[in-house]
Write a protein that holds these residues in place. Structure first.
Motif, mmCIF file in Angstrom:
data_model
loop_
_atom_site.group_PDB
_atom_site.id
_atom_site.type_symbol
_atom_site.label_atom_id
_atom_site.label_comp_id
_atom_site.label_asym_id
_atom_site.label_seq_id
_atom_site.Cartn_x
_atom_site.Cartn_y
_atom_site.Cartn_z
ATOM 1 N N SER A 50 0.989 -1.275 0.080
ATOM 2 C CA SER A 50 0.029 0.015 0.153
ATOM 3 C C SER A 50 0.732 1.234 -0.052
ATOM 4 O O SER A 50 0.475 2.499 -0.333
ATOM 5 C CB SER A 50 -0.934 -0.094 1.243
ATOM 6 N N ALA A 51 2.304 1.195 0.179
ATOM 7 C CA ALA A 51 2.959 2.204 0.089
ATOM 8 C C ALA A 51 3.229 2.791 -1.207
ATOM 9 O O ALA A 51 3.259 4.106 -1.400
ATOM 10 C CB ALA A 51 4.467 1.936 0.700
ATOM 11 N N GLN A 52 2.971 2.059 -2.060
ATOM 12 C CA GLN A 52 3.105 2.547 -3.562
ATOM 13 C C GLN A 52 1.643 2.426 -4.348
ATOM 14 O O GLN A 52 1.465 2.743 -5.601
ATOM 15 C CB GLN A 52 4.078 1.712 -4.392
ATOM 16 N N HIS A 53 0.461 1.667 -3.974
ATOM 17 C CA HIS A 53 -0.600 1.337 -4.597
ATOM 18 C C HIS A 53 -1.872 1.537 -3.782
ATOM 19 O O HIS A 53 -1.581 1.456 -2.483
ATOM 20 C CB HIS A 53 -0.469 -0.117 -5.176
ATOM 21 N N MET A 253 6.590 -9.483 -5.717
ATOM 22 C CA MET A 253 5.654 -8.645 -6.200
ATOM 23 C C MET A 253 6.204 -7.463 -6.285
ATOM 24 O O MET A 253 5.783 -6.697 -7.334
ATOM 25 C CB MET A 253 4.401 -8.603 -5.196
ATOM 26 N N GLN A 254 6.882 -6.782 -5.445
ATOM 27 C CA GLN A 254 7.313 -5.413 -5.206
ATOM 28 C C GLN A 254 8.550 -5.348 -6.520
ATOM 29 O O GLN A 254 8.360 -4.249 -7.142
ATOM 30 C CB GLN A 254 8.048 -5.374 -4.129
ATOM 31 N N ASN A 255 9.204 -6.219 -6.763
ATOM 32 C CA ASN A 255 10.339 -6.356 -7.923
ATOM 33 C C ASN A 255 9.266 -6.316 -9.145
ATOM 34 O O ASN A 255 9.784 -5.403 -9.931
ATOM 35 C CB ASN A 255 11.262 -7.504 -7.661
ATOM 36 N N PHE A 256 8.491 -7.016 -9.343
ATOM 37 C CA PHE A 256 7.541 -6.871 -10.638
ATOM 38 C C PHE A 256 6.920 -5.449 -10.858
ATOM 39 O O PHE A 256 7.074 -5.149 -11.813
ATOM 40 C CB PHE A 256 6.726 -8.185 -10.409
ATOM 41 N N LEU A 257 6.306 -5.135 -9.720
ATOM 42 C CA LEU A 257 5.615 -3.815 -10.064
ATOM 43 C C LEU A 257 6.505 -2.575 -10.159
ATOM 44 O O LEU A 257 6.269 -1.801 -10.678
ATOM 45 C CB LEU A 257 4.777 -3.768 -8.436
ATOM 46 N N ALA A 258 7.639 -2.747 -9.476
ATOM 47 C CA ALA A 258 8.638 -1.694 -9.655
ATOM 48 C C ALA A 258 9.207 -1.678 -11.016
ATOM 49 O O ALA A 258 9.241 -0.565 -11.650
ATOM 50 C CB ALA A 258 9.976 -1.700 -8.910
ATOM 51 N N ALA A 259 9.342 -2.772 -11.785
ATOM 52 C CA ALA A 259 9.754 -3.106 -13.097
ATOM 53 C C ALA A 259 8.411 -2.319 -13.980
ATOM 54 O O ALA A 259 8.920 -1.647 -14.846
ATOM 55 C CB ALA A 259 10.130 -4.227 -13.494
ATOM 56 N N MET A 260 7.337 -2.620 -13.789
ATOM 57 C CA MET A 260 6.154 -2.026 -14.353
ATOM 58 C C MET A 260 6.318 -0.567 -14.419
ATOM 59 O O MET A 260 5.964 -0.009 -15.516
ATOM 60 C CB MET A 260 5.018 -2.713 -13.989
ATOM 61 N N SER A 261 6.458 -0.280 -13.218
ATOM 62 C CA SER A 261 6.478 1.395 -12.748
ATOM 63 C C SER A 261 7.436 1.985 -13.958
ATOM 64 O O SER A 261 7.432 3.095 -14.525
ATOM 65 C CB SER A 261 6.661 1.596 -11.602
ATOM 66 N N CYS A 262 8.749 1.362 -14.065
ATOM 67 C CA CYS A 262 9.941 1.781 -14.743
ATOM 68 C C CYS A 262 9.574 1.780 -16.223
ATOM 69 O O CYS A 262 9.978 2.895 -17.041
ATOM 70 C CB CYS A 262 10.879 1.067 -14.600
ATOM 71 N N SER A 263 8.983 0.688 -16.424
ATOM 72 C CA SER A 263 8.535 0.633 -18.307
ATOM 73 C C SER A 263 7.451 1.776 -18.571
ATOM 74 O O SER A 263 7.366 1.890 -19.855
ATOM 75 C CB SER A 263 7.910 -0.914 -18.503
ATOM 76 N N ASP A 264 6.401 1.920 -17.587
ATOM 77 C CA ASP A 264 5.636 3.155 -17.753
ATOM 78 C C ASP A 264 6.162 4.449 -17.524
ATOM 79 O O ASP A 264 5.259 5.144 -17.985
ATOM 80 C CB ASP A 264 4.528 2.697 -16.733
ATOM 81 N N GLY A 265 7.179 4.539 -17.267
ATOM 82 C CA GLY A 265 7.778 5.899 -17.024
ATOM 83 C C GLY A 265 7.409 6.577 -15.971
ATOM 84 O O GLY A 265 7.701 7.752 -15.568
ATOM 85 N N ARG A 266 7.015 5.843 -14.745
ATOM 86 C CA ARG A 266 6.631 6.417 -13.489
ATOM 87 C C ARG A 266 7.581 6.284 -12.473
ATOM 88 O O ARG A 266 8.566 5.420 -12.574
ATOM 89 C CB ARG A 266 5.409 5.707 -12.838
#
Length: 266
Positions: A50-53, A253-266
């Motif tokens: 919940s810190a990032q989502h 899960m956090q590693n996957f979500l962080a990679a998703m954020s980077c690919s989205d440019g966030r």
């Protein structure tokens, strides 16, 4: 207290009451529980994410079809002001998550699937040894006086009073599992006859000590039904990964979500 900092509420969606916990801020992350649990299975996972989502953990309605539940959950996301979302589902919850992604692929940005397979063909595998590994079948395959009544849908230790001190199940969560109406009188599950390819990135997690990784190559099976990238890893547990190995589950899960954020440019 479970879900510290989260709110607990009920919202009517398509004339159906959905109970859920909600917390955090940011892109919407919906966590869908497996059988025979409730939203409470995510109590060790949700606060960390919940810190990032914005994290929502709803109780599912298995008496409704996958299609109906998917429509309900999309409407629930709408009611919270979120058009796009990421879904994580364990076991049965993964099946519901895939249905959501199939209905509205443009809205689902990623899937995290725990202890789940895309309805594989068991041809050549459905012999007696394979069948007897199923929980209910193993009881029917034993001689009297092993009663068929033992073919319950819940782990035996859940019925212990109290839960043993070394159990990875929280007594408070187990109380919710046993008292909830989620799995009462639900219809048997079957995969739809046809399903569209998954269009979003997928993370697959399974237990090293469980059956899925021993029998199958989970990543390859999900790649066969996905048009996007599929990654995965085995975690040091059996089946109830968010409760058995929460730290490892959170990290993956956090590693996957962080990679998703980077690919989205966030």
């Amino acid at each position: 207290m479970l879900f510290d900092g989260f709110s607990r509420t009920t919202r009517i969606v398509n004339d159906i009451p959905y109970h859920f916990c909600l917390g955090g801020s940011g892109p919407l992350l919906m966590l869908l529980h497996g059988r025979p649990e409730t939203h409470a299975m995510w109590h060790r996972i949700a606060p960390a994410l919940s810190a990032q989502h914005t994290v929502i953990c709803p109780d599912l309605h298995p008496e409704r079809s996958l299609s109906e539940q998917a429509a309900d959950l999309l409407s629930l996301a709408d009611s919270l002001g979120h058009h796009s979302l990421i879904l994580a589902g364990q076991d049965y919850g993964a099946r519901v998550a895939c249905e959501v992604a199939g209905q509205q692929p443009s809205r689902v940005k990623a899937l995290i699937l725990l202890e789940a397979l895309p309805g594989p063909d068991h041809t050549g595998r459905d012999d007696m040894a394979f069948s007897l590994t199923q929980y209910e079948s193993c009881w029917f395959g034993q001689l009297h006086p092993k009663p068929e009544a033992n073919s319950v849908q819940i782990p035996a230790e859940w019925l212990s009073d109290p839960i043993s001190e070394d159990s990875y199940f929280s007594p408070e969560a187990v109380k919710d599992y046993l008292s909830a109406q989620v799995w009462r009188s639900n219809i048997p599950f079957s995969w739809p006859a046809s399903r569209p390819e998954l269009q979003c990135p997928v993370l697959v997690l399974w237990g090293k000590k469980g059956r899925i990784g021993g029998w199958y190559n989970p990543v390859a099976l999900w790649q066969a039904v996905s048009a996007s990238t599929v990654t995965g890893q085995a975690l040091p547990g059996e089946h109830f990964l968010p409760e058995e190995v929460p730290e490892e589950t959170i990290s993956a899960m956090q590693n996957f979500l962080a990679a998703m954020s980077c690919s989205d440019g966030r």
